[in-house]
Design a protein around this motif. Structure first.
Motif, short mmCIF file in Angstrom:
data_model
loop_
_atom_site.label_atom_id
_atom_site.label_comp_id
_atom_site.label_asym_id
_atom_site.label_seq_id
_atom_site.Cartn_x
_atom_site.Cartn_y
_atom_site.Cartn_z
N ALA A 1 9.08 -8.72 -53.90
CA ALA A 1 8.11 -7.83 -53.25
C ALA A 1 7.90 -6.56 -54.07
CB ALA A 1 8.58 -7.49 -51.84
N TYR A 2 9.01 -5.96 -54.52
CA TYR A 2 8.88 -4.74 -55.32
C TYR A 2 8.12 -5.02 -56.62
CZ TYR A 2 12.04 -2.02 -52.35
OH TYR A 2 12.60 -1.34 -51.31
N PHE A 3 8.45 -6.14 -57.26
CA PHE A 3 7.73 -6.51 -58.48
C PHE A 3 6.24 -6.66 -58.20
CE2 PHE A 3 5.90 -9.97 -61.00
CZ PHE A 3 6.02 -9.44 -62.28
N ALA A 4 5.92 -7.37 -57.12
CA ALA A 4 4.53 -7.64 -56.81
C ALA A 4 3.77 -6.38 -56.41
CB ALA A 4 4.45 -8.67 -55.67
N LEU A 5 4.47 -5.39 -55.87
CA LEU A 5 3.84 -4.13 -55.47
C LEU A 5 3.71 -3.14 -56.62
CD1 LEU A 5 5.53 -3.68 -51.99
CD2 LEU A 5 3.11 -4.17 -52.40
N VAL B 1 6.43 3.08 -50.42
CA VAL B 1 7.35 3.56 -49.40
C VAL B 1 7.96 2.33 -48.72
CG1 VAL B 1 5.46 3.83 -47.73
CG2 VAL B 1 7.67 4.86 -47.26
N THR B 2 9.29 2.35 -48.60
CA THR B 2 10.00 1.27 -47.94
C THR B 2 10.45 1.73 -46.57
OG1 THR B 2 10.80 0.34 -50.03
CG2 THR B 2 12.00 -0.28 -48.04
N VAL B 3 10.03 1.02 -45.54
CA VAL B 3 10.54 1.29 -44.20
C VAL B 3 11.49 0.17 -43.82
CG1 VAL B 3 8.51 2.59 -43.46
CG2 VAL B 3 8.57 0.14 -43.08
N VAL B 4 12.64 0.54 -43.30
CA VAL B 4 13.61 -0.43 -42.81
C VAL B 4 13.70 -0.27 -41.30
CG1 VAL B 4 15.98 -1.27 -42.94
CG2 VAL B 4 14.92 -0.24 -44.97
N HIS B 5 13.41 -1.31 -40.58
CA HIS B 5 13.52 -1.27 -39.12
C HIS B 5 15.00 -1.46 -38.77
CE1 HIS B 5 9.19 -1.27 -39.06
NE2 HIS B 5 9.14 -2.43 -39.69
N GLN B 6 15.74 -0.37 -38.92
CA GLN B 6 17.20 -0.41 -38.92
C GLN B 6 17.77 -0.88 -37.58
OE1 GLN B 6 18.86 0.12 -41.64
NE2 GLN B 6 20.97 0.36 -41.00
N TRP B 7 18.63 -1.89 -37.66
CA TRP B 7 19.32 -2.45 -36.50
C TRP B 7 18.34 -2.96 -35.45
CZ3 TRP B 7 22.68 2.45 -37.02
CH2 TRP B 7 23.61 2.25 -38.05
N LEU C 1 6.13 -1.32 -47.93
CA LEU C 1 6.97 -2.51 -47.83
C LEU C 1 7.83 -2.37 -46.58
CD1 LEU C 1 8.30 -5.13 -48.82
CD2 LEU C 1 9.78 -3.73 -50.28
N GLU C 2 7.76 -3.35 -45.70
CA GLU C 2 8.61 -3.37 -44.51
C GLU C 2 9.82 -4.26 -44.76
OE1 GLU C 2 6.66 -3.66 -40.48
OE2 GLU C 2 4.99 -4.30 -41.75
N THR D 1 3.96 -6.97 -39.90
CA THR D 1 2.51 -7.18 -39.99
C THR D 1 1.76 -5.88 -40.26
OG1 THR D 1 2.09 -6.90 -37.61
CG2 THR D 1 2.69 -9.11 -38.38
N PHE D 2 2.48 -4.80 -40.58
CA PHE D 2 1.84 -3.50 -40.82
C PHE D 2 1.58 -3.24 -42.30
CE2 PHE D 2 3.85 -2.94 -36.71
CZ PHE D 2 2.97 -2.13 -36.01
N GLY D 3 2.58 -3.51 -43.13
CA GLY D 3 2.54 -3.09 -44.52
C GLY D 3 1.80 -4.05 -45.44
N ASP D 4 1.84 -3.72 -46.74
CA ASP D 4 1.26 -4.58 -47.76
C ASP D 4 2.09 -5.84 -47.96
OD1 ASP D 4 -0.98 -2.82 -49.05
OD2 ASP D 4 0.74 -1.50 -48.81
N ALA D 5 3.37 -5.73 -47.65
CA ALA D 5 4.29 -6.88 -47.72
C ALA D 5 5.45 -6.59 -46.79
CB ALA D 5 4.78 -7.12 -49.14
N ALA D 6 6.11 -7.65 -46.34
CA ALA D 6 7.31 -7.51 -45.52
C ALA D 6 8.29 -8.59 -45.91
CB ALA D 6 6.98 -7.60 -44.03
N VAL D 7 9.56 -8.29 -45.74
CA VAL D 7 10.62 -9.24 -46.07
C VAL D 7 11.57 -9.35 -44.88
CG1 VAL D 7 12.69 -9.59 -47.48
CG2 VAL D 7 10.52 -8.94 -48.57
#
Length: 429
Positions: free
Chosen positions: A86-90, A147-153, A174-175, A192-198
């Motif tokens: 994802a990081y590479f692709a972004l 910007v990386t968001v982590v939906h922590q826990w 990136l989510e 479903t918000f960002g340019d990519a999610a993992v």
């Protein structure tokens, strides 16, 4: 099941919890249908052949799981590999900065270093435990691209604020949904918000493959570049939308990061079982949170009114040391373990305390300077790191109600005997 005991178990009393450990048994044992499918795959085909067989089934099922709000789902051999792709692709490269949360699992951001990018850490929101929008905005520079968001826990970040900031500054989002299978923010699924999610599918996750990850996106360019990074030959020839990029189909971009069909089968079965397991987990942890509110030295996990916790990855309330004077978190954990509780401190420290993030020189590319993150005191990330407790993610409802009640009795027993515990801590210290 419970015993009020005249003394703390640590001081010779009877433990409040009598059920043997472990109290959280995960992943659940496989049912016969899953074992039969694994055995059949062994005799049918053990190769990894692009997007076909159980891999294709999983990718299709995962898009449906996300309400068909993503166009592509691409499996990988781990969540970390999917994040790397994802990081590479972004577009993360040398001199590109990625802003991410100061407290999370290291792999959410560590692939940036392998791409020679720079990680800049921003403080977290003490309620959501995800990146704080104000801290995010303050961390942005002219070199920031992602910007990386982590939906922590499992708790969603403030995605309205994050997306506004990203749009204003022209950033890709990136989510990292490794903890957030099925989590929703204002009714919309995380991922479903960002340019990519993992999504990680590692064994401890609510949807698990043993090891595995899945990248989802609606961006054709992200899909093409991520696929080329780890899925050379057949899949690239068949799926790459950019004709110029498709010329690389034989070699891809040099790596093989594909998921095994065996892992895909395990993931398919855990995905199918997820709705029922989610409801049981929600019922148990909702009750646990309500009961924990009775304990004056514990701050239960906050759940926003506009969110659905989805998978509930772990249960991490905060210890309030001012309400238990003279007792450290370590001493509290020792006393609660003596009462029979399965409890610890979360294993992930602030990223700025780890050499990979704090060093001014890249360990991957010796002699190459990089951004050195400073472990700043007084932040929300520091408070959560120092005060969080790690408790079981109860899954067996209503059977676990009795065990949860025993946990509450153990917490309350500590509260009733706080002076004795503080005295023991002084003598022991």
């Amino acid at each position: 099941m419970t015993s009020t005991g005249e003394r703390l178990a640590l001081l010779g009393g009877t433990p409040a919890i009598t059920r043997p450990l472990p109290h959280e048994i995960w992943p659940p044992r496989a049912e016969e249908a899953e074992l039969t499918a694994l055995a059949a795959q062994r005799n049918d085909d053990i190769s990894i052949r692009g997007s076909s067989g159980p891999v294709r089934e999983l990718e299709d099922a995962f898009r449906a799981f996300l309400d068909d709000q993503v166009r592509w789902a691409v499996t990988f051999n781990s969540g970390t590999s999917a994040l790397f792709a994802a990081y590479f692709a972004l577009g993360v490269r040398e001199d590109v900065e990625v802003v991410g949360p100061a407290l999370t699992y290291h792999a959410a951001l560590s692939p940036v270093h392998a791409l020679r990018g720079e990680v800049v850490l921003a403080d977290i929101d003490p309620l959501t435990r995800g990146i704080d929008p104000q801290a995010l905005e303050a961390a942005i520079t002219e070199r920031t691209k992602v910007v990386t968001v982590v939906h922590q826990w499992g708790h969603p970040c403030d995605m309205d604020a994050v997306m506004r900031i990203a749009e204003r500054h022209g950033l890709r989002v990136l989510e990292d949904c490794s903890h957030a299978h099925g989590s929703r923010y204002k009714g919309r699924l995380c991922g479903t918000f960002g340019d990519a999610a993992v999504f990680s599918l590692q064994a401890n996750k609510a949807v698990f493959a043993g090891e595995g990850g899945i990248l989802v996106t609606n961006d054709a360019g992200v899909h093409d570049r991520a696929t080329l990074l780890g899925h050379y030959r057949d899949r690239c020839r068949e799926e790459i939308t950019d004709a110029a990029l498709r010329d690389h189909w034989v070699t891809g971009f040099g790596l093989k990061l594909r998921m095994s069909p065996f892992n895909a089968i395990v993931a398919l079965h855990s995905l199918a079982a997820f709705p029922e397991r989610k409801e049981a987990r929600h019922s148990a942890l909702r009750y646990f949170g309500e009961r924990l509110a009775e304990v004056d030295y514990i701050e239960p996990v906050h759940v926003g009114e506009d969110v659905d916790m989805g998978a509930w990855y772990g249960y991490k309330p905060l210890f309030l040391p001012e309400a238990l004077p003279g007792v450290t978190r370590k001493q509290l954990i020792t006393a609660l373990r003596a009462e029979g509780m399965e409890i610890g401190a979360p294993s992930g420290p602030r990223l700025s305390t780890l050499p990979l993030y704090a060093s001014a020189e890249s360990p991957l590319f010796p002699g190459t300077p990089k951004h050195a993150n400073v472990a700043a005191p007084g932040t929300a990330a520091e408070r959560v790191e120092q005060q969080a407790l790690s408790l079981p993610t109860f899954n067996d409802w209503p059977a676990d109600k009795e065990l949860i009640d025993a946990y509450i009795e153990a917490f309350q027993k500590i509260g009733r005997h706080r002076d004795a515990l503080a005295g023991h801590a002084r003598d022991d210290g």
